[in-house]
Design a protein around this motif. Structure first.
Motif, mmCIF file in Angstrom:
data_model
loop_
_atom_site.group_PDB
_atom_site.id
_atom_site.type_symbol
_atom_site.label_atom_id
_atom_site.label_comp_id
_atom_site.label_asym_id
_atom_site.label_seq_id
_atom_site.Cartn_x
_atom_site.Cartn_y
_atom_site.Cartn_z
ATOM 1 N N VAL A 129 0.867 -1.177 0.000
ATOM 2 C CA VAL A 129 0.000 0.000 0.000
ATOM 3 C C VAL A 129 0.902 1.225 0.000
ATOM 4 O O VAL A 129 1.741 1.390 0.880
ATOM 5 N N LEU A 130 0.739 2.050 -1.025
ATOM 6 C CA LEU A 130 1.486 3.300 -1.109
ATOM 7 C C LEU A 130 0.638 4.415 -0.518
ATOM 8 O O LEU A 130 -0.571 4.467 -0.732
ATOM 9 N N VAL A 131 1.305 5.300 0.218
ATOM 10 C CA VAL A 131 0.629 6.430 0.854
ATOM 11 C C VAL A 131 1.212 7.719 0.262
ATOM 12 O O VAL A 131 2.425 7.915 0.262
ATOM 13 N N PHE A 132 0.322 8.575 -0.231
ATOM 14 C CA PHE A 132 0.713 9.835 -0.863
ATOM 15 C C PHE A 132 0.238 10.981 0.015
ATOM 16 O O PHE A 132 -0.952 11.076 0.326
ATOM 17 N N THR A 133 1.164 11.849 0.408
ATOM 18 C CA THR A 133 0.802 12.983 1.266
ATOM 19 C C THR A 133 1.538 14.248 0.833
ATOM 20 O O THR A 133 2.666 14.196 0.336
ATOM 21 N N SER A 134 0.861 15.360 1.036
ATOM 22 C CA SER A 134 1.454 16.663 0.796
ATOM 23 C C SER A 134 0.558 17.726 1.408
ATOM 24 O O SER A 134 -0.670 17.583 1.397
ATOM 25 N N LEU A 135 1.159 18.771 1.903
ATOM 26 C CA LEU A 135 0.405 19.889 2.429
ATOM 27 C C LEU A 135 -0.448 20.471 1.304
ATOM 28 O O LEU A 135 0.035 20.698 0.195
ATOM 29 N N GLY A 136 -1.729 20.628 1.557
ATOM 30 C CA GLY A 136 -2.632 21.186 0.556
ATOM 31 C C GLY A 136 -3.369 20.147 -0.264
ATOM 32 O O GLY A 136 -4.227 20.495 -1.066
ATOM 33 N N TYR A 137 -3.031 18.870 -0.063
ATOM 34 C CA TYR A 137 -3.703 17.788 -0.798
ATOM 35 C C TYR A 137 -4.201 16.721 0.161
ATOM 36 O O TYR A 137 -3.610 16.505 1.225
ATOM 37 N N GLN A 138 -5.273 16.068 -0.228
ATOM 38 C CA GLN A 138 -5.822 14.988 0.591
ATOM 39 C C GLN A 138 -4.901 13.780 0.542
ATOM 40 O O GLN A 138 -4.376 13.435 -0.527
ATOM 41 N N ARG A 139 -4.704 13.164 1.676
ATOM 42 C CA ARG A 139 -3.909 11.939 1.770
ATOM 43 C C ARG A 139 -4.599 10.846 0.945
ATOM 44 O O ARG A 139 -5.827 10.746 0.934
ATOM 45 N N LYS A 140 -3.809 10.048 0.255
ATOM 46 C CA LYS A 140 -4.376 8.960 -0.536
ATOM 47 C C LYS A 140 -3.567 7.694 -0.332
ATOM 48 O O LYS A 140 -2.340 7.733 -0.303
ATOM 49 N N GLU A 141 -4.273 6.576 -0.160
ATOM 50 C CA GLU A 141 -3.636 5.268 -0.064
ATOM 51 C C GLU A 141 -4.014 4.474 -1.304
ATOM 52 O O GLU A 141 -5.174 4.500 -1.734
ATOM 53 N N LEU A 142 -3.039 3.783 -1.870
ATOM 54 C CA LEU A 142 -3.265 3.029 -3.098
ATOM 55 C C LEU A 142 -2.670 1.638 -2.956
ATOM 56 O O LEU A 142 -1.473 1.482 -2.708
ATOM 57 N N TYR A 143 -3.517 0.618 -3.114
ATOM 58 C CA TYR A 143 -3.061 -0.767 -3.102
ATOM 59 C C TYR A 143 -2.354 -1.042 -4.425
ATOM 60 O O TYR A 143 -2.891 -0.732 -5.489
ATOM 61 N N VAL A 144 -1.143 -1.588 -4.370
ATOM 62 C CA VAL A 144 -0.403 -1.904 -5.589
ATOM 63 C C VAL A 144 0.009 -3.364 -5.590
ATOM 64 O O VAL A 144 0.192 -3.983 -4.546
ATOM 65 N N ASN A 145 0.138 -3.894 -6.795
ATOM 66 C CA ASN A 145 0.575 -5.256 -7.032
ATOM 67 C C ASN A 145 1.715 -5.177 -8.031
ATOM 68 O O ASN A 145 1.637 -4.411 -8.998
#
Length: 98
Positions: A63-79
């Motif tokens: 699971v990749l987690v994407f974060t940055s000030l000003g953007y909503q956190r997003k989690e993405l399941y990857v294979n």
């Protein structure tokens, strides 16, 4: 007491590199400096000037987690079999960036 003759086995988990690009969900423009991490690990990186990233995951899935000030956190399941990924992040307050 005799020393143990048990064999210690090392289990190697293959690391695979996942590559992708992060874009603004509204404009489609590449986002630089977005933090990308593998959930529940210390493995992390950030996107380059073109929104590209490469990060290693252990095993077949993660699971990749994407974060940055000003953007909503997003989690993405990857294979590891899916190839490159494209992620679109939504601004937390679109009116500020628009």
């Amino acid at each position: 007491m005799k020393p143990s003759n048990e064999k210690k086995t090392k289990r190697w988990i293959q690391t695979t590199t996942i590559r992708g690009r992060v874009l603004d969900g509204s404009t489609g423009q590449a986002l630089a400096g977005i933090s990308v991490s593998v959930k529940d690990t210390r493995n992390s990186t950030s996107t380059d000037a073109n929104g590209n990233f490469a990060i290693g995951i252990s095993g077949q899935n993660g699971v990749l987690v994407f974060t940055s000030l000003g953007y909503q956190r997003k989690e993405l399941y990857v294979n590891v079999k899916q190839g490159d990924v494209t992620v679109r992040l939504q601004a937390t307050h679109p009116d500020i960036f628009g």
